[in-house]
Each structure stands twice: as structure tokens, then as C-alpha cells.
Design a protein around this motif. Structure first.
Motif, PDB file in Angstrom:
ATOM      1  N   PHE A   1     -34.084 -20.018  39.882  1.00 43.64           N
ATOM      2  CA  PHE A   1     -34.116 -21.467  39.743  1.00 43.64           C
ATOM      3  C   PHE A   1     -32.693 -21.989  39.725  1.00 43.64           C
ATOM      4  CE2 PHE A   1     -34.200 -25.410  37.208  1.00 43.64           C
ATOM      5  CZ  PHE A   1     -35.169 -26.125  37.917  1.00 43.64           C
ATOM      6  N   HIS A   2     -32.429 -23.019  40.496  1.00 49.47           N
ATOM      7  CA  HIS A   2     -31.077 -23.564  40.565  1.00 49.47           C
ATOM      8  C   HIS A   2     -31.139 -25.077  40.645  1.00 49.47           C
ATOM      9  CE1 HIS A   2     -26.897 -24.074  41.368  1.00 49.47           C
ATOM     10  NE2 HIS A   2     -27.054 -24.448  42.630  1.00 49.47           N
ATOM     11  N   ILE A   3     -30.250 -25.734  39.882  1.00 46.78           N
ATOM     12  CA  ILE A   3     -30.127 -27.184  39.969  1.00 46.78           C
ATOM     13  C   ILE A   3     -28.765 -27.511  40.563  1.00 46.78           C
ATOM     14  CG2 ILE A   3     -31.651 -27.601  38.027  1.00 46.78           C
ATOM     15  CD1 ILE A   3     -29.233 -28.059  36.281  1.00 46.78           C
ATOM     16  N   LYS A   4     -28.567 -28.769  40.840  1.00 44.16           N
ATOM     17  CA  LYS A   4     -27.295 -29.182  41.429  1.00 44.16           C
ATOM     18  C   LYS A   4     -26.133 -28.804  40.506  1.00 44.16           C
ATOM     19  CE  LYS A   4     -27.481 -33.848  39.451  1.00 44.16           C
ATOM     20  NZ  LYS A   4     -26.336 -33.715  38.572  1.00 44.16           N
ATOM     21  N   THR A   5     -24.943 -28.874  41.023  1.00 43.16           N
ATOM     22  CA  THR A   5     -23.758 -28.527  40.246  1.00 43.16           C
ATOM     23  C   THR A   5     -23.744 -29.298  38.926  1.00 43.16           C
ATOM     24  OG1 THR A   5     -22.515 -28.145  42.270  1.00 43.16           O
ATOM     25  CG2 THR A   5     -21.248 -28.449  40.246  1.00 43.16           C
ATOM     26  N   ILE A   6     -23.506 -28.564  37.843  1.00 35.60           N
ATOM     27  CA  ILE A   6     -23.496 -29.171  36.515  1.00 35.60           C
ATOM     28  C   ILE A   6     -22.075 -29.630  36.201  1.00 35.60           C
ATOM     29  CG2 ILE A   6     -23.964 -28.797  34.068  1.00 35.60           C
ATOM     30  CD1 ILE A   6     -25.860 -26.510  34.947  1.00 35.60           C
ATOM     31  N   ASN A   7     -21.875 -30.938  36.027  1.00 32.48           N
ATOM     32  CA  ASN A   7     -20.535 -31.436  35.736  1.00 32.48           C
ATOM     33  C   ASN A   7     -20.382 -31.767  34.259  1.00 32.48           C
ATOM     34  OD1 ASN A   7     -21.592 -34.096  35.270  1.00 32.48           O
ATOM     35  ND2 ASN A   7     -21.642 -34.432  37.491  1.00 32.48           N
ATOM     36  N   ILE A   8     -19.188 -32.183  33.897  1.00 37.61           N
ATOM     37  CA  ILE A   8     -18.885 -32.435  32.485  1.00 37.61           C
ATOM     38  C   ILE A   8     -19.746 -33.548  31.911  1.00 37.61           C
ATOM     39  CG2 ILE A   8     -16.991 -33.992  33.114  1.00 37.61           C
ATOM     40  CD1 ILE A   8     -17.164 -31.708  29.998  1.00 37.61           C
ATOM     41  N   ASN A   9     -20.064 -34.568  32.715  1.00 39.21           N
ATOM     42  CA  ASN A   9     -20.898 -35.665  32.226  1.00 39.21           C
ATOM     43  C   ASN A   9     -22.309 -35.194  31.893  1.00 39.21           C
ATOM     44  OD1 ASN A   9     -18.856 -37.611  32.417  1.00 39.21           O
ATOM     45  ND2 ASN A   9     -19.283 -37.973  34.583  1.00 39.21           N
ATOM     46  N   ASP A  10     -22.825 -34.250  32.699  1.00 38.63           N
ATOM     47  CA  ASP A  10     -24.142 -33.676  32.403  1.00 38.63           C
ATOM     48  C   ASP A  10     -24.136 -33.010  31.032  1.00 38.63           C
ATOM     49  OD1 ASP A  10     -25.237 -34.422  34.877  1.00 38.63           O
ATOM     50  OD2 ASP A  10     -24.439 -32.617  35.843  1.00 38.63           O
ATOM     51  N   LEU A  11     -23.073 -32.258  30.754  1.00 35.51           N
ATOM     52  CA  LEU A  11     -22.994 -31.522  29.495  1.00 35.51           C
ATOM     53  C   LEU A  11     -22.756 -32.455  28.311  1.00 35.51           C
ATOM     54  CD1 LEU A  11     -20.941 -28.404  30.637  1.00 35.51           C
ATOM     55  CD2 LEU A  11     -23.406 -28.632  30.371  1.00 35.51           C
ATOM     56  N   ILE A  12     -21.978 -33.511  28.524  1.00 39.14           N
ATOM     57  CA  ILE A  12     -21.771 -34.494  27.452  1.00 39.14           C
ATOM     58  C   ILE A  12     -23.098 -35.152  27.100  1.00 39.14           C
ATOM     59  CG2 ILE A  12     -20.724 -36.728  26.898  1.00 39.14           C
ATOM     60  CD1 ILE A  12     -18.268 -35.833  28.518  1.00 39.14           C
ATOM     61  N   GLY A  13     -23.879 -35.506  28.116  1.00 40.56           N
ATOM     62  CA  GLY A  13     -25.199 -36.091  27.874  1.00 40.56           C
ATOM     63  C   GLY A  13     -26.114 -35.132  27.145  1.00 40.56           C
ATOM     64  N   LEU A  14     -26.026 -33.857  27.511  1.00 37.99           N
ATOM     65  CA  LEU A  14     -26.852 -32.835  26.854  1.00 37.99           C
ATOM     66  C   LEU A  14     -26.483 -32.725  25.381  1.00 37.99           C
ATOM     67  CD1 LEU A  14     -28.862 -30.410  27.099  1.00 37.99           C
ATOM     68  CD2 LEU A  14     -26.874 -28.975  27.585  1.00 37.99           C
TER      69      LEU A  14
ATOM     70  N   GLU B   1     -25.025 -34.904  23.455  1.00 34.47           N
ATOM     71  CA  GLU B   1     -25.407 -36.117  22.706  1.00 34.47           C
ATOM     72  C   GLU B   1     -26.899 -36.143  22.412  1.00 34.47           C
ATOM     73  OE1 GLU B   1     -23.982 -39.259  25.155  1.00 34.47           O
ATOM     74  OE2 GLU B   1     -21.908 -39.122  24.425  1.00 34.47           O
ATOM     75  N   SER B   2     -27.710 -35.730  23.378  1.00 32.42           N
ATOM     76  CA  SER B   2     -29.164 -35.760  23.189  1.00 32.42           C
ATOM     77  C   SER B   2     -29.632 -34.726  22.175  1.00 32.42           C
ATOM     78  CB  SER B   2     -29.874 -35.534  24.525  1.00 32.42           C
ATOM     79  OG  SER B   2     -29.632 -34.219  25.010  1.00 32.42           O
TER      80      SER B   2
ATOM     81  N   ASN C   1     -20.101 -30.309  16.823  1.00 32.70           N
ATOM     82  CA  ASN C   1     -18.977 -29.401  16.531  1.00 32.70           C
ATOM     83  C   ASN C   1     -18.415 -28.729  17.779  1.00 32.70           C
ATOM     84  OD1 ASN C   1     -21.241 -27.901  17.028  1.00 32.70           O
ATOM     85  ND2 ASN C   1     -20.864 -26.382  15.425  1.00 32.70           N
ATOM     86  N   ILE C   2     -18.392 -29.437  18.888  1.00 31.29           N
ATOM     87  CA  ILE C   2     -17.880 -28.840  20.112  1.00 31.29           C
ATOM     88  C   ILE C   2     -17.060 -29.880  20.882  1.00 31.29           C
ATOM     89  CG2 ILE C   2     -19.990 -29.373  21.414  1.00 31.29           C
ATOM     90  CD1 ILE C   2     -19.572 -26.682  22.884  1.00 31.29           C
ATOM     91  N   SER C   3     -15.852 -29.500  21.276  1.00 30.61           N
ATOM     92  CA  SER C   3     -14.958 -30.422  21.962  1.00 30.61           C
ATOM     93  C   SER C   3     -15.241 -30.426  23.462  1.00 30.61           C
ATOM     94  CB  SER C   3     -13.500 -30.017  21.728  1.00 30.61           C
ATOM     95  OG  SER C   3     -13.243 -28.744  22.315  1.00 30.61           O
ATOM     96  N   ASN C   4     -14.766 -31.474  24.147  1.00 30.41           N
ATOM     97  CA  ASN C   4     -14.988 -31.587  25.587  1.00 30.41           C
ATOM     98  C   ASN C   4     -14.312 -30.464  26.359  1.00 30.41           C
ATOM     99  OD1 ASN C   4     -16.514 -33.815  25.171  1.00 30.41           O
ATOM    100  ND2 ASN C   4     -15.073 -35.292  26.036  1.00 30.41           N
ATOM    101  N   SER C   5     -13.146 -30.019  25.869  1.00 35.98           N
ATOM    102  CA  SER C   5     -12.442 -28.940  26.571  1.00 35.98           C
ATOM    103  C   SER C   5     -13.233 -27.640  26.513  1.00 35.98           C
ATOM    104  CB  SER C   5     -11.056 -28.736  25.957  1.00 35.98           C
ATOM    105  OG  SER C   5     -11.160 -28.412  24.579  1.00 35.98           O
TER     106      SER C   5
END
Length: 877
Positions: free
Chosen positions: A202-215, A217-218, A223-227
Motif C-alpha cells: 500500500f502506498h500513498i502520495k509523498t508525505i510532506n511536513i504539512n501532512d505530518l504536522i496535521g497528523l 495536531e489531530s 512533545n515533538i519538534s518540527n525538525s
């Protein structure tokens, strides 16, 4: 070629989007399967394969199952590893133009089951996602039925081995994956045999930083920084996992609201071999729970507790503070007998509210589920009151900030009928008094029925027709029925509706008016009850996260109860846990074997082993004498202590171990072309490459899969490497008596033996471990006990006498006897010779040669050759 019929074209269009699934296509009261799907389902479900006109010359293969029993059939298919796509009508047939629209509303896979009837109560059903990116593994897994969600990343050395260990721990039912490396993909395919999961790329489109930030937050991760976030492979695996769930379940699951990000180094690392050999959750033979450590420790009362206990066993701790908190909680509850008894009674009344919360989030919870939730939550105040004076920080923390959910209890108590049906579309759900509008509609139907009953009496009196009656059916509604013999008495106001063989049926304007009110009210009642129920369920859905916390607290408390009960019943003691290297067990017992046998029959044994002074125990003794049982019991006692359990011993001091390795038994892996010896060496290689000074090793009969000298040499070299390089705590059982010589030439090695009592040609196993080495293997006596024919036993004795004349161990005994005759000490040690004996010239030469030998680099075979030459030189006249 002829065109397909409109219905079949619709089916084929939907099937084209779900080629990897069996499509259950809803037609009326049945789910139908067509073409290849029908052939597969017919075979797997053992149902009749028929055909259907489809617009082609040949009929389409078809089979079907009733909608009311579809879950049973789906369960059977999913258990066999199939994916099932449920295709329903998504349009009201009464307003549809042409063929009714249909679409897939859910795809059911082995890892996405949520129906509690299809799941084991006390076992999680995990769906896992694995990705390989940037030279590392990301792993995320969830149980959709409970909402638990975990993620980790595995990088650095031995990452494939550590991934395997994680999969061995969680045992996923389904694994989705995305890897760019074909070799890594082959690894996952190969692992499928060991773990028996449904494997699904199973594969989805490229996961970018905005996807992970949204994840983040939801899922309320703070306790995890953007870097760190951008490079976290575990989070990317979670994003993939949630995308797969969304694609297959076609809805948002609000109960999956919290992600636990963990480090694999936070708990004891156990590989699949050790889990199997120690029989933690199932037995080696039979694969049953009975006879496993889980079976012994499981006195849990609730389903949540059963799943939590399994997780405790799967993840022994290495943090002393956390272990101590658990031990103190168990000690408290073990000592408080009355609280423990009362707690059990309350726990008995608690249903699986963790999975009920999942069903509420999923939209599949029925009225019975809500009643179960209410009855469960009503126990909370009583349980919390029991622990008002509790001093255990573990138990106190469970209830800190925990809601009693009075608003939910009161709502369900007020609104939902205690005897409500399972279906939510047939009425009978909502209690009187909850909705004024509903009560009015119910009064209308009641009064309408009374009016109809009165109408029948009036018409009988007015017309003089004694047999007149008012009836009802779904086609004509309410009607007045008059027999043929009384037709001459029918009033002119009656309107003929239907003629039957023996009677006529009539209606009147008044009857139709009341009918409209009654039937309209009944339809409105069902629709309103459904609406009210959905609103109630949605309201409770706002408290899902709070209910989940309650469920998990109850599960943890249930585990503490279970371990306290087991400790009390089996006379277990509280172990002392520290960060040292010493494992000291007084009168330890194998917890499961002791339970299977009569307690008085089990012989307790001591163990003292550490990483500094006594790190290698070489254990000898005959087969069946109890070597394997003894070594396993040491491993299990250590593991039990580190999950926070009391242990079967008189006293126990346990220095934290980071891993437990076992190499026990022998088996071929023919499918991979591996012999018993190859499997054995592969397992030993894994141990030597991953063990540390803080590990505990259980090695049983290493080297027996090859020739005597090869096996002896390998076993000798392994002992040297473990003792001098890794310095791990090791219990090493063997039939190579030559290895017992290592005690005299290598530091930190100590010999132990299993005692036996000889009675002529027979032996009695005493099961006691004492210092020293066994002088015999007693193989012939064991063979005799096992029932070999007497002729075979006698011939074996004759051959043994001849073979022993050339046995190396026998020669050693002869040498020792010669030293006794000259007055020297029985066991000659190099250090002792230097101090107590003045050698002659020839002996000086022998000593010089001995000095020049590097023992740590000398193989056992080379050592034997040197000894033979020195012996010849020493005995020449």
C-alpha cells in the motif's frame, strides 16, 4: 459481443475498483457474488454455485448469502485471509430513476475487524504499517476495535532483527507496507511465514511536513519538534496506516485519537525464538493458551484486563521505578483480601467498554451496547470508593482525574429501554417519558387500535352480523370481513375491497381515516426512535476519549488484581529489583510446571549468577532430569519480575536484564532448506551478535546437531566468546562432559549438575541442582525408562563398554588416578603446579610448552592434540 445488463454493468464497474476484494453486492435480502468471486466464495463457504442472466450467452456464476447472517460468512472469509468489500444501496429505491445506485461502504480485512463477535475478547487484533525510508524502518500499528495507536522507528545496527522482534511482539493480523528496496520487500514476504499475517502492499502520495504536522495536531502530540517530525519514519508509517483505514472504512474514526510514540529500547527486547521457547502466550505444541505463562497469570475478570495482561507479558519493563510501582500495587492488593474480593464482584459487572467505545465511534453500537456501557459505568463510584485509602501510587494514578460519567449513565437510564432490541430500525428502543412527541405518537396508535376494536363491536350490533371482524394486512391495510352467508346484511356504506372464496372484504371512509392515523403514527414512531437513538449515540460519542481512559484504567487495575490473586494462590514472593548484575533466586520454581503438577512434587532450586564473578553456569545431567525446566524457570522468574509480578521463589533478587535469549530444542526448517544444525547455528549467531553484558542467555545442548568433535569445538568456542567478550549471564546445559574442564582453566565459569539416584540398572531423577559435574550421561538408563526393547538396551551396554575405552573423558580419569598415586592433588591446575611442585628437567620442558600455549585462541581439538603429545612425553621412560 452483447452488452451486459444494467445491473451487471453496475456490478462490474464497482468490482473494477476493488479487484483484490470479494465484492458482496446487495440485492434485496441477499448479498450476491458473481464471476470469479462467486467461484471462490462457493468453494470457501461451501455454498451452492448457481448462475444469473447477465446479458451474455453464458450465465454469470453466482452465489449468495442472506443479509441477516452475512457476518458469519464474512468472518470465515476474512479468517482465511480474504478482503471483503460490502456494496450497499446508497439511494432510496422509491425515488431512484432507473437502477438504484450502489457503492462500497466498507472493506473488511483481517486487520480491520470491529465486530466483537468476530474477535477474541482478551486479545488485540492489530493492523500494522511498515515502511522503509532513509535507511530505516517505520512501524505503526493499531487495534481498530479499541482505538489504540502506536508508532516507532527502527534505525541503526540490527534494525531488521529489531523489526522482527517487534512483529513477534504485536503479532499483527494484517501488515500493509511500502518499501523501495526489493530485498526489504522479500524480507517482509519471508516473515509472513513466521507471523502468519495478511500482507498487503500500500502506498500513498509523498508525505510532506504539512501532512505530518496535521497528523500530530489531530492526535494531540505535543512533545515533538518540527525538525524531528520531518524525519520521523514512525510518523510516516502512521500516516500511511490512517490513509489505509480511511480508504477501507470510508469514515473518520474518532476513537483513534491518541498516538503513543515509543522507543524499542524502553522495554526488554524479546525475539520470536525466546517468546516461543518460553511459551509466554501459547504452548509450543498445540499452540494453545493453556500451559503458557499467560494461562497461569490470567485471572483477569474483564476483556480489557485480559488484553492489558498480555501486553504486560509481551513487554517486560527495564525501568526500575515503573516495575517497583507495579510490584507495590500488587503487594497492596494481595494483602487487602476483602478489597480484592469486593473488587472482583464489581469487575464482573463491567463489559468491554473499550470496544463498545470503538463501536460508538464507528456508528455500529446497538441499544444493547449502550445498556452494557451504562451498567459498566455504574460500577465506577463503587470501585473508586474501595481505594479511598490506598497508598499505591500506581493505583492512585489510575483514578486521578477519572470521570464517573454520570451524564452518560443518566441519559441511557432515562432514554434506552432495558429490553431494547438489537436492531435500531424497528422501534422499541426509547423509553416512555423521554420524548413528548414520541409519547403522543404512541398514544395515537394506542387510541387508534382501541377505536378499531370499538368499531368492530358497533358494526356487529348495527348490522346484526355476528361473525363480522376487522382485520389487517400489509397489502390492503385495515378491512371489514364478512362471510358469504351474511352478505345480504352488509350495509350500503361498506365499500367492497376484495373478494375471497368464503368471504368479502370491505372498507369504510371512517376506517381508512383511522388507518391513516395509526399507520402514519407507527412509521413516524420508528423514524423518530431511530433519530433519537442516533442523537443519543452521537452525544455519547463526544465522551469517547474519556470513556477510553476509564476502560484502560479498569484494564490496568484488573491486571493488578489478577497478579495479586495468582501470587496469593501460588505462594509467590515480591522480588527485589535493582540495576546490578546479580540474579539470585532461592528455592525457585517453574511457575507453569509447578501448576500442572502437584505443588508438593515440584523440586525447588537455587540460582546465583551475575556478569562479574559467576557469569557462566555449565549444567550437566541426563536427559529428562530437568535441565531445560530449570533453565526456563530462571528465565521466566526474571521475566515475571520485570513485568512487575511476584515470583515463585522463597527469595529473589533480580538485576535488570535488557534481553533474554534462548536456544532450546531442535527443529528443521525444510521450507527454507535449513537442517536442524543450520537452524541451531542461525539462532546462536543471532544471540552472539545481539547479546550484551546485561542479557540473560539460556543455551540448551548447543552443538549436538553435528559430529561429536565439531559440536564440542563449537560449544567450547561459544562459551569462550560469551565469557570473555560479551560477559553475559549464561546458563549452558550440555552432554559434552569435556566442557566441564573449563571451570578449572577459565575464570567466571562454574559447573552444576542435576542429581540422580542409581538403583542397579535404573535411575531416579532427583531434580536437584548442585555444584559439580555429572560423570555420566545415563543415556542407556533413560532409554530403558522410555521403553526401548531389552535386546537394544543390552547391546547398547556392550557397545558402551568398548567405546568408553577410547573416550577422552576416561583418559582424563586415568591421568588423575596417576596423580593420586604420587600424592599430588586430584585436579592439577597450572597455578598450583608452579607453587607446590618442583619439576625435573623433562617436566620443565612440558611446563615451558604449557606456558607458550594461548588458551583463549586454542580450539578444543588442538587442545586435545597438545594434551595427547604432552601425555606421551610425560609417560615415556
Amino acid at each position: 459481443m452483447k452488452k451486459y445488463t444494467p445491473m451487471m454493468e453496475q456490478y462490474l464497474s464497482i468490482k473494477d475498483n476493488y479487484k483484490d476484494s470479494l465484492v458482496f453486492f446487495r440485492l434485496g435480502d441477499f448479498y450476491e457474488l458473481f464471476f470469479e468471486d462467486a467461484i471462490i466464495a462457493s468453494r470457501e463457504l461451501e455454498i451452492v454455485l448457481t448462475g444469473r442472466e447477465c446479458g451474455q450467452e453464458e450465465r454469470a456464476p453466482m452465489c449468495g448469502v442472506p443479509h441477516h447472517s452475512v457476518d458469519t460468512y464474512i468472518d470465515r472469509l476474512v479468517t482465511k485471509g480474504y478482503k471483503v468489500a460490502i456494496c450497499e444501496q446508497v439511494e432510496d429505491a422509491s425515488v431512484a430513476v432507473g437502477i438504484v445506485k450502489r457503492d462500497v461502504v466498507r472493506v473488511i480485512t483481517p486487520g480491520t475487524l470491529i465486530d466483537t463477535q468476530l474477535l477474541e475478547d482478551k486479545k488485540n487484533n492489530y493492523l500494522a504499517s511498515v515502511i522503509y525510508l532513509n535507511n530505516g524502518w517505520g512501524l505503526s500499528y493499531t487495534d481498530i476495535s479499541t482505538g489504540e495507536l502506536f508508532a516507532t522507528e527502527i534505525v541503526g545496527e540490527s534494525k531488521e532483527s529489531r523489526l522482527m522482534n517487534e512483529l513477534a511482539k504485536i503479532q499483527p493480523r494484517e501488515l500493509i507496507y511500502y518499501v523501495e528496496d526489493s530485498f526489504k520487500e522479500q524480507l517482509l514476504i519471508k516473515l509472513q511465514k513466521s507471523f502468519n499475517y495478511y500482507l498487503n502492499p500500500f502506498h500513498i502520495k509523498t508525505i510532506n511536513i504539512n501532512d505530518l504536522i496535521g497528523l500530530v495536531e489531530s492526535l494531540n502530540i505535543t512533545n515533538i519538534s518540527n525538525s524531528v517530525l520531518e524525519h520521523n519514519i514512525g510518523l510516516k508509517a502512521t500516516k500511511t496506516l490512517l490513509a489505509y483505514i480511511s480508504e477501507t472504512q470510508k469514515r473518520t474514526l474518532n476513537h483513534m485519537n491518541q498516538l503513543t510514540i515509543y522507543d524499542t529500547n524502553e522495554t526488554m527486547d524479546l525475539d520470536i525464538i525466546s517468546r516461543v521457547n518460553l511459551e509466554l502466550t501459547e504452548t509450543i505444541r498445540g499452540k494453545s493458551k493453556k500451559g503458557s505463562l499467560l494461562w497461569l497469570l490470567d485471572k483477569t475478570v474483564t476483556a480489557m484486563g485480559g488484553r492489558a495482561l498480555r501486553k504486560w507479558i509481551d513487554e517486560p519493563l527495564i525501568n526500575i521505578d515503573k516495575i517497583t510501582e507495579r510490584l507495590d500495587a500488587i503487594e497492596y492488593l494481595k494483602n487487602e483480601v476483602f478489597i480484592r474480593v469486593e473488587l472482583k464482584e464489581y469487575l464482573k459487572k463491567i463489559y468491554d467498554i473499550e470496544r463498545i467505545s470503538g463501536k460508538i465511534s464507528y456508528g455500529s453500537a446497538n441499544p444493547k451496547d449502550l445498556i452494557s456501557l451504562k451498567n459498566s459505568l455504574k460500577q465506577l463510584p463503587h470501585i473508586k470508593y474501595l481505594f479511598n485509602d490506598c497508598k499505591s501510587s500506581f493505583i492512585i494514578n489510575l483514578f486521578t482525574g477519572l470521570n464517573d460519567h454520570e451524564e452518560i449513565v443518566n441519559l441511557i437510564e432515562t432514554a434506552i429501554a432495558d429490553e431494547a432490541p438489537l436492531s435500531i430500525k424497528e422501534g422499541g428502543i426509547i423509553k416512555s417519558g423521554y420524548s413528548e412527541e414520541l409519547d403522543e405518537l404512541r398514544r395515537a396508535t394506542t387510541e387508534g387500535r382501541i377505536w378499531i376494536s370499538n368499531l368492530e363491536k358497533e358494526e356487529k350490533e348495527k348490522s346484526g352480523i355476528k361473525s363480522l371482524k376487522v382485520g389487517y394486512n400489509k397489502i390492503f391495510g385495515y378491512y371489514i370481513e364478512v362471510t358469504k352467508s351474511n352478505l345480504h346484511l352488509v350495509p350500503e356504506s361498506f365499500i367492497r375491497k376484495q373478494t375471497l372464496a368464503n368471504c368479502e372484504r370491505y372498507v369504510t371512509p371512517e376506517l381508512k381515516e383511522v388507518e391513516s392515523k395509526i399507520l402514519g403514527a407507527q412509521d413516524k414512531i420508528v423514524a423518530l426512535e431511530y433519530e433519537l437513538y442516533i442523537n443519543i449515540r452521537n452525544f455519547i460519542g463526544n465522551y469517547i476519549e474519556s470513556i477510553q481512559r476509564t476502560a484502560r484504567a479498569i484494564g490496568q487495575l484488573d491486571v493488578v488484581y489478577s497478579l495479586a490473586q495468582v501470587a496469593e494462590e501460588n505462594n509467590y514472593i515480591k522480588p527485589q529489583i535493582n540495576n546490578g548484575t546479580l540474579i539470585n533466586i532461592e528455592e525457585g520454581r517453574h511457575p507453569v510446571v509447578e501448576k500442572v503438577l502437584d505443588n508438593e512434587m515440584f523440586i525447588a532450586n537455587d540460582t546465583s549468577i551475575d556478569s562479574k564473578y559467576n557469569r557462566m553456569s555449565i549444567i550437566t545431567g541426563p536427559n529428562m532430569a530437568g535441565k531445560s525446566t530449570y533453565m526456563r524457570q530462571v528465565a521466566l522468574i526474571v521475566l515475571m519480575a520485570q513485568i512487575g509480578s511476584f515470583v515463585p521463589a522463597r527469595n529473589a533478587t533480580i538485576g535488570i536484564v535488557d534481553r533474554i535469549f534462548t536456544r532450546v530444542g531442535a527443529s528443521d526448517d525444510l521450507s527454507q532448506g535449513q537442517s536442524t544444525f543450520m537452524v541451531e547455528m542461525s539462532e546462536v549467531a543471532n544471540i552472539l551478535n545481539n547479546a550484551t553484558e546485561k542479557s540473560l542467555l539460556i543455551l540448551d545442548e548447543v552443538g549436538r546437531g553435528t559430529s561429536t568433535f565439531d559440536g564440542l569445538s563449537i560449544a567450547w568456542a561459544i562459551i569462550e566468546y560469551l565469557n570473555c567478550n560479551i560477559m553475559s549471564k549464561t546458563l549452558f546445559s550440555t552432554h559434552y562432559h569435556e566442557l566441564t574442564e573449563l571451570e578449572s582453566i577459565m575464570e567466571h565459569v562454574k559447573n552444576y549438575r542435576i542429581t540422580v539416584k542409581e538403583d542397579g540398572d535404573n535411575i531416579v531423577f532427583l531434580r536437584k541442582i548442585i555444584e559439580g559435574s555429572a560423570d555420566k550421561s545415563y543415556g542407556i538408563q533413560v532409554a530403558n525408562i522410555a521403553g526401548l526393547p531389552s535386546k537394544v538396551i543390552q547391546r547398547a551396554k556392550e557397545l558402551l563398554e568398548k567405546l568408553e575405552e577410547k573416550d577422552i573423558a576416561k583418559n582424563r580419569e586415568v591421568i588423575n588416578e596417576k596423580h593420586k598415586e604420587t600424592g599430588n592433588i586430584e585436579e592439577v591446575k597450572i597455578e598450583e603446579v608452579r607453587v607446590e611442585y618442583i619439576p625435573n628437567t623433562k617436566e620443565n620442558e612440558i611446563i615451558d610448552q604449557l606456558k607458550s600455549i594461548n588458551l583463549l585462541e586454542t580450539t578444543p581439538l588442538e587442545a586435545m592434540n597438545i594434551l595427547y603429545k604432552l601425555h606421551n612425553k610425560a609417560t615415556k621412560s
